[in-house]
Design an enzyme around this catalytic site. Sequence first.
Site, mmCIF file in Angstrom:
data_model
loop_
_atom_site.group_PDB
_atom_site.id
_atom_site.type_symbol
_atom_site.label_atom_id
_atom_site.label_comp_id
_atom_site.label_asym_id
_atom_site.label_seq_id
_atom_site.Cartn_x
_atom_site.Cartn_y
_atom_site.Cartn_z
ATOM 1 C CG ASP A 135 -1.833 1.202 1.287
ATOM 2 O OD1 ASP A 135 -2.998 1.098 0.855
ATOM 3 O OD2 ASP A 135 -1.390 2.261 1.766
ATOM 4 C CB ALA A 163 -3.358 2.160 -1.987
ATOM 5 C CG ASP A 164 -3.883 -2.498 0.621
ATOM 6 O OD1 ASP A 164 -3.332 -2.538 -0.492
ATOM 7 O OD2 ASP A 164 -3.317 -2.835 1.673
ATOM 8 C CE1 TYR A 165 -10.076 -1.601 4.395
ATOM 9 C CE2 TYR A 165 -8.480 0.111 4.874
ATOM 10 C CZ TYR A 165 -9.184 -1.009 5.256
ATOM 11 O OH TYR A 165 -8.986 -1.544 6.507
ATOM 12 N N GLY A 168 -10.019 -2.512 -3.555
ATOM 13 C CA GLY A 168 -11.195 -3.362 -3.359
ATOM 14 C C GLY A 168 -12.441 -2.769 -3.983
#
Length: 364
Positions: A135, A163-165, A168
């Site tokens: 991330d 970034a990860d969210y 998703g």
Amino acid sequence: MLNGLKIIDFTNYLPGPYATLRLAELGAEIIKVEPPEGDPARHTGLSKQGNGLVFLANNRQKKSIILNLKEKEGYDNALKLIANADVVLESFRPGVMEKLGLGYEAVQKVKPDIVYCSISGYGQKGLLSKLGNHDLNYMALSGVLAQFKEKEGKPVHPSITVADYLGGFAANERILAGLVSRALTGKGSYHSISITDQLVSLLGNHVMVEKETGAGNGINVLNGSIVSYALYETSDGRFMSIGALEPKFWTNFCRAQGREEWIQGHFSTTDESNPVFQELTALFKSITFYEWIAFSQKVDCCLAPVLEIGELNNNPYFREKELIFPSSWGDYQVKMHSDLEQESIAPPPQKNEHKDEILNNILI
């Protein structure tokens, strides 16, 4: 809403599991395929009981099966699962699923109308695609991290993996678009989500501003440069946010404070040489955090407190919506869709918990 939809989830850690958690809450059946050692998130951020908090937070309402994809039995069962599914989601390094014989082209042969989505840091092809990444790297490379700086110009290390969210969310957008396309055309589709590219897609305003003016921190009325859209410290060291961009909200604030002379300074700068900014700063520092919260609920002026995570539970807004709720299995969970009610919620699965149920279904 998505009842009857079956998703085979080969992802680990956060972006993919967060995506499928949101889809599970919409009614989709999520079959989580884990390696023999399990999702590494089972050991990330350990609870007092030794359970991975990252796993517990993102995997409720899912079914778990262990498959060793490098062995024939695991590979065969994976293909059978896919043949009876609607969606495949994976987040291995680019090329891994192809080496395992489970890439999109191979999967199409057993399920022609599959919607297949790959999540990666830098995409499936290109200059950086084969490199390891996380991330913080996506935030840094995309230019987004440079938007969070201290006054001295040093970037602030985020304590949330934005970034990860976002990856998703982007994966779900494409999965749902693929399902709509399949309903219209009868054809499946492949989707490659680069998390870094998704972050860059947030910067349309910033790129435009930089090309026109040379400024690299976006639209000036939104970046803390004006008095009516900024953060202010309270008398007890807490912070309030004001977002009174529209004249009516700024006027409401100024009049409620008996300072009509500030109205004309609506878009003046947050500069120490600006008397309005000096006086505003002093005003906020003269009143406590909770007094400002009470004021914000009485005066319609786009004023909100900067809350800490531990304060969300007791905040009336979140309490009313039950966004954070105690689970029946003993922890606290966060709703993905605040306007939807779920009749029953299954806890995060034990490793391989649903093996027999899942295999029996694909053998029928």
